[in-house]
Write a protein that holds these residues in place. Structure first.
Motif, short mmCIF file in Angstrom:
data_model
loop_
_atom_site.label_atom_id
_atom_site.label_comp_id
_atom_site.label_asym_id
_atom_site.label_seq_id
_atom_site.Cartn_x
_atom_site.Cartn_y
_atom_site.Cartn_z
N MET A 1 28.19 51.29 -17.90
CA MET A 1 27.29 51.65 -16.51
C MET A 1 27.59 52.99 -16.31
N LYS A 2 26.30 53.96 -16.17
CA LYS A 2 26.80 55.28 -15.51
C LYS A 2 27.05 55.35 -14.46
N LYS A 3 28.22 56.45 -13.99
CA LYS A 3 28.78 56.36 -12.79
C LYS A 3 27.80 57.54 -11.96
N ASN A 4 27.71 57.23 -10.54
CA ASN A 4 27.05 58.03 -9.74
C ASN A 4 28.09 59.11 -9.46
N PRO A 5 27.34 60.32 -9.84
CA PRO A 5 28.15 61.73 -9.70
C PRO A 5 28.68 62.01 -8.20
N THR A 6 27.83 61.89 -7.40
CA THR A 6 28.12 61.97 -5.81
C THR A 6 29.34 61.08 -5.43
N LYS A 7 29.31 59.73 -5.88
CA LYS A 7 30.31 58.79 -5.57
C LYS A 7 31.65 59.12 -6.20
N GLN A 8 31.47 59.64 -7.34
CA GLN A 8 32.73 60.11 -8.28
C GLN A 8 33.40 61.32 -7.55
N LYS A 9 32.60 62.12 -7.00
CA LYS A 9 33.29 63.40 -6.39
C LYS A 9 33.87 62.77 -5.20
N VAL A 10 33.43 61.82 -4.60
CA VAL A 10 34.34 61.39 -3.38
C VAL A 10 35.49 60.84 -3.72
N ILE A 11 35.46 60.16 -4.86
CA ILE A 11 36.66 59.33 -5.22
C ILE A 11 37.75 60.46 -5.80
N ASP A 12 37.27 61.38 -6.52
CA ASP A 12 38.18 62.42 -7.15
C ASP A 12 38.83 63.27 -5.96
N ALA A 13 37.90 63.80 -4.89
CA ALA A 13 38.40 64.41 -3.56
C ALA A 13 39.63 63.53 -2.87
N ALA A 14 39.26 62.20 -2.83
CA ALA A 14 40.18 61.20 -2.28
C ALA A 14 41.58 60.99 -2.93
N SER A 15 41.53 61.04 -4.53
CA SER A 15 42.64 60.90 -5.26
C SER A 15 43.42 62.06 -4.90
N SER A 16 42.77 63.46 -5.13
CA SER A 16 43.55 64.62 -4.56
C SER A 16 44.27 64.72 -3.25
N LEU A 17 43.78 64.28 -2.35
CA LEU A 17 44.23 64.27 -1.09
C LEU A 17 45.24 63.18 -0.84
N PHE A 18 45.02 62.07 -1.53
CA PHE A 18 45.92 60.92 -1.19
C PHE A 18 47.13 61.34 -2.00
N PHE A 19 47.10 62.34 -3.01
CA PHE A 19 48.33 62.62 -4.07
C PHE A 19 49.36 63.83 -2.96
N GLN A 20 48.24 64.63 -2.38
CA GLN A 20 48.92 65.64 -1.47
C GLN A 20 49.50 65.06 0.03
N ASN A 21 48.86 64.55 0.44
CA ASN A 21 49.21 64.04 1.87
C ASN A 21 49.47 62.70 2.08
N GLY A 22 49.44 61.77 1.03
CA GLY A 22 49.29 60.32 1.27
C GLY A 22 48.10 59.55 1.95
N PHE A 23 48.09 58.55 1.73
CA PHE A 23 46.91 57.77 2.18
C PHE A 23 46.89 57.86 3.68
N HIS A 24 47.90 57.58 4.50
CA HIS A 24 47.76 57.76 5.99
C HIS A 24 47.58 59.14 6.54
N GLY A 25 48.02 59.97 5.47
CA GLY A 25 48.04 61.40 6.07
C GLY A 25 46.62 62.21 5.74
N THR A 26 45.80 61.36 5.23
CA THR A 26 44.11 61.83 4.85
C THR A 26 43.34 61.04 5.74
N SER A 27 42.44 61.82 6.26
CA SER A 27 41.49 61.16 7.01
C SER A 27 40.08 61.26 6.29
N VAL A 28 39.13 60.38 6.72
CA VAL A 28 37.85 60.43 6.14
C VAL A 28 36.94 61.63 6.24
#
Length: 204
Positions: A1-28
């Motif tokens: 299944m082809k990935k939705n590029p915008t959806k994947q961009k959100v996931i990539d951004a969240a992954s980077s921020l979770f890594f840097q700031n933790g889950f609770h330290g990152t807001s929507v």
């Protein structure tokens, strides 16, 4: 299944921020700003930050287990030792190519949180099955191994996660795709050398 590029961009951004700031330290809002999307789009795709986390973890582990299964299938005719070495290569290459999210996941695993119990128990059980069975096949007829198998297997599992628990030991020296690829190759080789050593010791 082809990935939705915008959806994947959100996931990539969240992954980077979770890594840097933790889950609770990152807001929507933080995620939306980094992904350059509207906050409402995150709600549309994932309902909430927790929903985004669950989606990202599921995607990560499904691809991870697929990489292990592919390695097993491609090396079915190899010796048990070579099958395990190839599996180790596949595991480290996958973790390194997703190193930020890998570090975040292993950090969360060490906390034994609800995140661990609800999101990773099935995946971790399957990972353990693949690694344990492949490892045990090397020594299936060796009584000496059976006396210390639990400790050797524990050491192997520890080596597979160590770079992502102690990322500060290497992160400043590894920059760019080529560098990450070389790190993965070199680290997998060090585990292969250890496997050769314990096999030799158990044959004596």
């Amino acid at each position: 299944m082809k990935k939705n590029p915008t959806k994947q961009k959100v996931i990539d951004a969240a992954s980077s921020l979770f890594f840097q700031n933790g889950f609770h330290g990152t807001s929507v809002r933080d995620i939306a700003d980094k992904a350059t999307v509207n906050v409402s789009l995150i709600s549309y795709y994932f309902k909430s930050k927790q929903g985004l986390l669950e989606h990202a973890v599921t995607q990560y582990y499904e691809a991870y287990l697929k990489a292990i299964e592919t390695s097993i299938a491609e090396n079915e005719s190899a010796s048990p030792l070579d099958r395990l070495k190839k599996m180790v290569e596949a595991i480290i290459q996958y973790k390194q190519s997703n190193h930020q999210f890998t570090c975040f996941v292993h950090r969360e695993l060490s906390l034994d949180s609800i995140f661990v119990r609800e999101m990773t128990v099935t995946y971790l059980a399957k990972e353990n099955y693949f690694i344990s069975n492949t490892f045990s096949a090397i020594f299936s007829k060796n009584k000496k191994y059976n006396q210390q198998s639990q400790f050797l297997l524990m050491q192997l599992k520890g080596m597979l996660i160590t770079p992502y628990i102690l990322q500060n030991e290497w992160k400043n020296q590894v920059v760019g795709d080529y560098s990450h690829n070389q790190f993965a190759k070199n680290y997998a080789k060090s585990i292969a050398d250890w496997l050769d050593y314990i096999v030799q010791q158990n044959e004596e």
